[in-house]
Design an enzyme around this catalytic site. Sequence first.
Site, PDB file in Angstrom:
ATOM      1  N   ILE A 158       0.833  -1.204   0.000  1.00  0.00           N
ATOM      2  CA  ILE A 158       0.000   0.000   0.000  1.00  0.00           C
ATOM      3  C   ILE A 158       0.867   1.252   0.000  1.00  0.00           C
ATOM      4  O   ILE A 158       0.595   2.218  -0.725  1.00  0.00           O
ATOM      5  CB  ILE A 158      -0.967  -0.004   1.198  1.00  0.00           C
ATOM      6  CG1 ILE A 158      -1.933  -1.192   1.097  1.00  0.00           C
ATOM      7  CG2 ILE A 158      -1.765   1.298   1.259  1.00  0.00           C
ATOM      8  CD1 ILE A 158      -2.826  -1.367   2.309  1.00  0.00           C
ATOM      9  N   CYS A 208       2.404   1.617   8.076  1.00  0.00           N
ATOM     10  CA  CYS A 208       3.155   0.598   8.807  1.00  0.00           C
ATOM     11  C   CYS A 208       2.214  -0.184   9.719  1.00  0.00           C
ATOM     12  O   CYS A 208       1.130   0.285  10.071  1.00  0.00           O
ATOM     13  CB  CYS A 208       4.265   1.249   9.630  1.00  0.00           C
ATOM     14  SG  CYS A 208       3.688   2.507  10.790  1.00  0.00           S
ATOM     15  N   PRO A 209       2.610  -1.386  10.127  1.00  0.00           N
ATOM     16  CA  PRO A 209       1.779  -2.165  11.055  1.00  0.00           C
ATOM     17  C   PRO A 209       1.843  -1.579  12.456  1.00  0.00           C
ATOM     18  O   PRO A 209       2.758  -0.815  12.793  1.00  0.00           O
ATOM     19  CB  PRO A 209       2.406  -3.555  10.993  1.00  0.00           C
ATOM     20  CG  PRO A 209       3.827  -3.309  10.630  1.00  0.00           C
ATOM     21  CD  PRO A 209       3.822  -2.117   9.713  1.00  0.00           C
ATOM     22  N   SER A 236      -3.840   3.224   8.281  1.00  0.00           N
ATOM     23  CA  SER A 236      -3.246   1.983   8.779  1.00  0.00           C
ATOM     24  C   SER A 236      -3.917   1.541  10.075  1.00  0.00           C
ATOM     25  O   SER A 236      -4.860   0.759  10.051  1.00  0.00           O
ATOM     26  CB  SER A 236      -1.741   2.161   8.966  1.00  0.00           C
ATOM     27  OG  SER A 236      -1.140   0.935   9.314  1.00  0.00           O
ATOM     28  N   ARG A 237      -3.454   2.050  11.218  1.00  0.00           N
ATOM     29  CA  ARG A 237      -4.022   1.686  12.512  1.00  0.00           C
ATOM     30  C   ARG A 237      -4.081   2.939  13.395  1.00  0.00           C
ATOM     31  O   ARG A 237      -3.127   3.713  13.452  1.00  0.00           O
ATOM     32  CB  ARG A 237      -3.183   0.595  13.204  1.00  0.00           C
ATOM     33  CG  ARG A 237      -3.268  -0.766  12.536  1.00  0.00           C
ATOM     34  CD  ARG A 237      -4.643  -1.383  12.702  1.00  0.00           C
ATOM     35  NE  ARG A 237      -4.757  -2.697  12.075  1.00  0.00           N
ATOM     36  CZ  ARG A 237      -5.236  -2.910  10.854  1.00  0.00           C
ATOM     37  NH1 ARG A 237      -5.616  -1.884  10.115  1.00  0.00           N
ATOM     38  NH2 ARG A 237      -5.339  -4.133  10.380  1.00  0.00           N
ATOM     39  N   ASP A 261      -8.679   7.296   8.559  1.00  0.00           N
ATOM     40  CA  ASP A 261      -9.735   6.295   8.392  1.00  0.00           C
ATOM     41  C   ASP A 261      -9.799   5.383   9.602  1.00  0.00           C
ATOM     42  O   ASP A 261     -10.634   4.490   9.661  1.00  0.00           O
ATOM     43  CB  ASP A 261      -9.460   5.472   7.124  1.00  0.00           C
ATOM     44  CG  ASP A 261     -10.593   4.519   6.781  1.00  0.00           C
ATOM     45  OD1 ASP A 261     -11.752   4.966   6.729  1.00  0.00           O
ATOM     46  OD2 ASP A 261     -10.323   3.326   6.563  1.00  0.00           O
ATOM     47  N   GLU A 266     -12.608   2.302  18.081  1.00  0.00           N
ATOM     48  CA  GLU A 266     -13.575   2.336  16.981  1.00  0.00           C
ATOM     49  C   GLU A 266     -14.831   1.560  17.349  1.00  0.00           C
ATOM     50  O   GLU A 266     -14.728   0.385  17.733  1.00  0.00           O
ATOM     51  CB  GLU A 266     -12.943   1.748  15.711  1.00  0.00           C
ATOM     52  CG  GLU A 266     -11.744   2.525  15.232  1.00  0.00           C
ATOM     53  CD  GLU A 266     -11.004   1.862  14.076  1.00  0.00           C
ATOM     54  OE1 GLU A 266     -10.088   2.506  13.528  1.00  0.00           O
ATOM     55  OE2 GLU A 266     -11.325   0.708  13.719  1.00  0.00           O
ATOM     56  N   HIS A 285     -13.433   3.755   8.977  1.00  0.00           N
ATOM     57  CA  HIS A 285     -12.654   2.553   8.651  1.00  0.00           C
ATOM     58  C   HIS A 285     -13.184   1.885   7.374  1.00  0.00           C
ATOM     59  O   HIS A 285     -13.483   0.679   7.362  1.00  0.00           O
ATOM     60  CB  HIS A 285     -12.676   1.563   9.814  1.00  0.00           C
ATOM     61  CG  HIS A 285     -11.460   0.685   9.869  1.00  0.00           C
ATOM     62  ND1 HIS A 285     -10.756   0.447  11.017  1.00  0.00           N
ATOM     63  CD2 HIS A 285     -10.817  -0.016   8.896  1.00  0.00           C
ATOM     64  CE1 HIS A 285      -9.742  -0.366  10.771  1.00  0.00           C
ATOM     65  NE2 HIS A 285      -9.753  -0.660   9.483  1.00  0.00           N
TER      66      HIS A 285
END
Length: 323
Positions: A158, A208-209, A236-237, A261, A266, A285
């Site tokens: 991505i 990134c994770p 991402s997160r 997002d 959440e 999301h």
Amino acid sequence: MKIVILDGGVLNPGDVDWAPIKALGDVTIYESTNSDQLAERSKGADVLLTNKTPLRKEDLPAIEGVRMVGILATGYNIIDTEALAQRGIPVCNVVAYGVSDVAQHAMAMLLELCRHTSLHTESVKNGDWLKSKQWCYWKLPPVCLEGLTMGLIGFGSIGRRMGELAHAFGMSVLANCRVPKDPPTYSPFAFATLEHIICSSDVISLHCPLTKETKHIINAKALSNMRKGAILLNTSRGPLVDEAAAAAALKSGQLSGLGTDVLSEEPPTADNPLLSAPNTLITPHIAWATTRARQNIIDLTAENIRRWQSGTPVNVVNGVSNA
């Protein structure tokens, strides 16, 4: 083979096809599942598929007999992968199902923050153009991306696609990743340290994770070291960003805009500081949620199950390789 889908409602409200998974065995699909329903619904299942239904260590007695767990997503933080590994249960996720979809969502937020299209559309509909003393007007001046620098934190599939889109808009691209390799052919591009990206980018996009090392990678110190007026994007997160620090930076003008997002919680509670921060775009999301991407998830999950059944599992995130 019995396959149980615990929460198919989000992934497929009826506009994509479960057929690739249904072709593999006896499939039962639930809209959603809570912890009290887990034991009954998992009874007799060989394969358990989940999107957002947690499977923690304390849930393992409820899924006795399950031999494989599939995640209808890439992220697997809702799964206690180590506990499942101790039971010899492989956990397989889905990767690269919506690379362009997510990158386009990030770019859409960037363009909105730079061109303010919704703001001006509402202004015209409210009659402001008709009342304007000038032939044209603007509430906020638009920003051109050409010549600006895009900093990518994370350069997987991505991140690489986001770099291509940024390059197409005339931006220079910097990228940070654990193992810099295979640089793209476009120019200007360079791999860079995290510190250099923070200090030198007009736009920073997170790809990134989430790990112990990357939680709050964007914190008060990082924000203070950014170029004044930089834009931050996160598809991402949520916990990659210290939301209170980001809200403060938006209010002070250190950040000129944020497009995200994802959030740390959440859906967000009413006291999330980003809900009241200026120049902030928040979507629920949905960067992953195109029809194309959701069908890809189903197709790739079916392939994960086939490969596991044949004894050659792929996309295993907890190191268990037995079928």
